[in-house]
Design a protein around this motif. Structure first.
Motif, mmCIF file in Angstrom:
data_model
loop_
_atom_site.group_PDB
_atom_site.id
_atom_site.type_symbol
_atom_site.label_atom_id
_atom_site.label_comp_id
_atom_site.label_asym_id
_atom_site.label_seq_id
_atom_site.Cartn_x
_atom_site.Cartn_y
_atom_site.Cartn_z
ATOM 1 N N ALA A 139 -3.904 0.612 -2.914
ATOM 2 C CA ALA A 139 -3.225 2.012 -2.679
ATOM 3 C C ALA A 139 -3.503 2.731 -3.808
ATOM 4 O O ALA A 139 -3.904 4.130 -3.839
ATOM 5 C CB ALA A 139 -1.843 1.977 -2.263
ATOM 6 N N TRP A 164 -6.951 3.959 -3.861
ATOM 7 C CA TRP A 164 -7.310 5.240 -2.965
ATOM 8 C C TRP A 164 -6.619 6.122 -3.594
ATOM 9 O O TRP A 164 -7.400 7.326 -3.332
ATOM 10 C CB TRP A 164 -6.549 4.680 -1.612
ATOM 11 C CG TRP A 164 -6.712 5.594 -0.488
ATOM 12 C CD1 TRP A 164 -5.557 6.282 0.179
ATOM 13 C CD2 TRP A 164 -7.597 6.504 -0.077
ATOM 14 N NE1 TRP A 164 -5.862 6.973 0.988
ATOM 15 C CE2 TRP A 164 -7.216 7.537 1.075
ATOM 16 C CE3 TRP A 164 -9.172 6.276 -0.247
ATOM 17 C CZ2 TRP A 164 -8.112 8.074 1.682
ATOM 18 C CZ3 TRP A 164 -10.108 7.249 0.489
ATOM 19 C CH2 TRP A 164 -9.451 8.087 1.551
ATOM 20 N N ALA A 165 -5.479 6.359 -4.012
ATOM 21 C CA ALA A 165 -4.982 7.343 -4.826
ATOM 22 C C ALA A 165 -5.393 7.851 -6.004
ATOM 23 O O ALA A 165 -5.350 9.019 -6.431
ATOM 24 C CB ALA A 165 -3.432 7.222 -4.977
ATOM 25 N N LEU A 219 0.890 4.107 -3.348
ATOM 26 C CA LEU A 219 0.130 5.220 -3.113
ATOM 27 C C LEU A 219 0.754 6.418 -3.951
ATOM 28 O O LEU A 219 -0.042 6.986 -4.566
ATOM 29 C CB LEU A 219 0.222 5.702 -1.609
ATOM 30 C CG LEU A 219 -0.596 7.157 -1.054
ATOM 31 C CD1 LEU A 219 -2.212 6.636 -1.256
ATOM 32 C CD2 LEU A 219 -0.442 7.310 0.090
ATOM 33 N N SER A 259 -2.005 9.608 4.385
ATOM 34 C CA SER A 259 -2.286 8.249 4.296
ATOM 35 C C SER A 259 -0.859 7.276 3.958
ATOM 36 O O SER A 259 -0.883 6.333 4.385
ATOM 37 C CB SER A 259 -2.989 7.792 2.883
ATOM 38 O OG SER A 259 -4.386 8.380 2.925
ATOM 39 N N PHE A 286 0.828 -1.224 -0.021
ATOM 40 C CA PHE A 286 0.009 -0.014 -0.068
ATOM 41 C C PHE A 286 0.830 1.213 -0.100
ATOM 42 O O PHE A 286 0.433 2.166 -0.760
ATOM 43 C CB PHE A 286 -0.757 0.023 1.254
ATOM 44 C CG PHE A 286 -1.814 1.228 1.150
ATOM 45 C CD1 PHE A 286 -3.174 1.077 0.830
ATOM 46 C CD2 PHE A 286 -1.476 2.363 2.033
ATOM 47 C CE1 PHE A 286 -4.058 2.226 0.718
ATOM 48 C CE2 PHE A 286 -2.348 3.418 1.970
ATOM 49 C CZ PHE A 286 -3.559 3.224 1.561
ATOM 50 N N SER A 287 1.941 1.343 0.788
ATOM 51 C CA SER A 287 2.636 2.597 0.962
ATOM 52 C C SER A 287 3.537 2.576 -0.591
ATOM 53 O O SER A 287 3.792 3.625 -0.664
ATOM 54 C CB SER A 287 3.726 2.166 2.064
ATOM 55 O OG SER A 287 4.564 3.082 2.182
ATOM 56 N N TYR A 292 -0.604 -2.811 -3.267
ATOM 57 C CA TYR A 292 -0.115 -1.970 -4.136
ATOM 58 C C TYR A 292 -1.389 -1.231 -5.233
ATOM 59 O O TYR A 292 -1.624 -0.072 -5.128
ATOM 60 C CB TYR A 292 0.867 -2.506 -5.209
ATOM 61 C CG TYR A 292 1.611 -1.238 -6.004
ATOM 62 C CD1 TYR A 292 2.966 -1.052 -5.647
ATOM 63 C CD2 TYR A 292 1.016 -0.672 -7.253
ATOM 64 C CE1 TYR A 292 3.609 -0.088 -6.405
ATOM 65 C CE2 TYR A 292 2.000 0.122 -8.033
ATOM 66 C CZ TYR A 292 3.122 0.326 -7.517
ATOM 67 O OH TYR A 292 3.825 1.400 -8.146
#
Length: 459
Positions: free
Chosen positions: A187, A190-191, A54, A225, A50-51, A184
């Motif tokens: 994210a 979300w992004a 993003l 986030s 996820f990090s 990934y």
């Protein structure tokens, strides 16, 4: 935080073009295959994935939506995609990430986690700066902030890829890749969808179509986030440190950091190295070249931020999860090369669906179908491709070699993507999406050749 993760014990000395070991021939029971997704290392990669995912859309897809809404022309938006070349050249500073300690931070956290934390804070600072800049007033500050995000994100990728490879043996790399890819892609949703939804909620009713304050809010939320990745790094174990041969002088250090990782790859694979590098350099070309024009396409087709956000958030997330986990499971059961071929076919085919969508116009149901198919295809292809790249690395040079492979994956596609806006202006969206699908045809040939080059292992 003192516990250590085991270093992979997989052999790194035998050339293997198709990373489908003989063990694949003894197929594991499905129950045992799926259990790997509940292991701590796999769940950790979900959060770190996820990090990693993003920042990507925040300097590509979401940024292109923002810029198009701000009145920036498509040709300029296409050229701005060259910001992504930072990812394509990350192999240049990968040896530093692989071997250079960060004062104080490395002593406290270890080599991998210290670089992860530094890169995450860089991303957060650059996103906050980008939020404070209006591209309609001045475009160049946005470009410089986007470059800083891309540089920090590429550095995070270098450290994270090495962390993942060193966190488990080669048998579990496909599962780690699937979990990483799932985080990934979540994210990215979300992004992408999340940022659009936040920007839409932050708009002032009955005001101008373009409102910088709405985008400012969205990008500040995205910066916050990144804290999920920060806390994951802080509470994760450092992989067991490998011994680094002490260098007697600067020249010897440079040779170990810069020359040996590349020489090792060439010595292990010989003439096969050219085929491997050719496959790596074009495998994701259809997706990457098409992707930069996706959000301008939605804007030009009349889709609202809410519509795009809702479709990608619901259907995109579901199909991404299905694709990533199915891709990882299929790779473990049937071998990576077969799933690579499947992913290549699906990736090119999904672009043809966008060509069809361009002829339909504003149709939310058609958008749902196309985005669902595209995310499913991307999830399958990405899980297999990450596992393939991981299998090619020598554990002694994991950060540098993986950075080289993943950089090559983006160099040609990102360069071509820079001209995507001009192509759309000249020929239209339907012709553009069809052309990106045709770019995937050489990929099928290269996967087939790579499979035949090590036929016994692939069976």
């Amino acid at each position: 935080m003192s516990d250590k993760l085991p270093i992979s014990t997989a052999s790194t000395t035998t050339p293997q073009l198709a990373p489908d070991s003989a063990a694949v021939a003894v197929k594991k029971p499905w129950r045992e295959v799926w259990k790997v997704y509940a292991e701590a290392a796999t769940l950790r990669m979900l959060l770190l994935g996820f990090s990693a995912g993003l920042p990507l859309l925040l300097v590509f897809g979401t940024l292109s939506f923002w810029l198009r809404e701000a009145g920036i022309d498509r040709t300029t938006i296409g050229y701005l995609s060259w910001v992504g070349l930072a990812y394509a050249f990350k192999w240049v500073w990968a040896p530093l990430v692989d071997r250079l300690p960060i004062p104080l931070l490395t002593r406290l956290l270890g080599r991998r986690r210290s670089w992860l934390l530094l890169s995450q804070f860089t991303i957060m600072a650059a996103l906050v700066s980008m939020a404070m800049t209006d591209p309609r007033v001045s475009l160049m500050p946005v470009v410089w902030c986007a470059l800083a995000v891309a540089f920090g994100s590429a550095t995070q990728d270098i450290a994270l890829d090495a962390y993942r490879i060193e966190s488990a043996d080669i048998e579990r790399q496909a599962a780690l890749a699937a979990s990483y890819q799932t985080g990934y892609r979540i994210a990215m949703i979300w992004a992408g969808a999340g940022a659009l939804w936040i920007a839409a909620r932050a708009e002032v009713p009955n005001a101008a179509l373009y409102q910088h304050g709405a985008w400012q809010t969205a990008y500040l939320v995205m910066a916050a986030s990144m804290l999920l990745g920060v806390f994951t790094v802080l509470f994760s174990p450092e992989p067991q440190a490998r011994e680094l041969k002490p260098s007697r002088n600067v020249a010897e250090w440079l040779r170990g950091a810069l020359v040996e990782p590349f020489a090792d790859f060439l010595s292990r694979y010989g003439k096969q190295a050219l085929l491997i590098l050719a496959l790596i350099s074009v495998y994701r070309i259809s997706d990457v070249v098409m992707g930069i024009m996706a959000n301008p396409f939605y804007v030009d087709m009349g889709y609202t931020k809410d519509e795009v956000a809702a479709v990608t958030k619901i259907y995109g997330v579901i199909m991404t999860l299905v694709g990533a986990f199915v891709g990882g499971a299929l790779a473990m059961r049937f071998g990576v090369m077969k799933v690579l071929m499947l992913g290549a076919v699906l990736s090119a085919g999904s672009n043809l669906l966008f060509a069809w969508l361009a002829t339909v116009g504003h149709d939310v149901n058609a958008l749902i179908a196309v985005i669902s198919a595209d995310n499913l295809s991307s999830g399958i292809a990405s899980a297999a491709f990450i596992a393939y790249l991981s299998s090619l690395t020598n554990i002694n040079y994991s950060a540098t070699q993986y950075a080289l492979f993943s950089s090559m994956m983006l160099l040609l596609p990102k360069f071509l993507a820079g001209y995507s806006g001009r192509y759309v202006d000249a020929f239209g969206y339907t012709h553009f999406f069809t052309a990106t699908a045709l770019l995937g045809l050489p990929v099928l040939l290269l996967v087939w050749l790579a499979s035949r080059s090590n036929r016994p292992a692939a069976q």
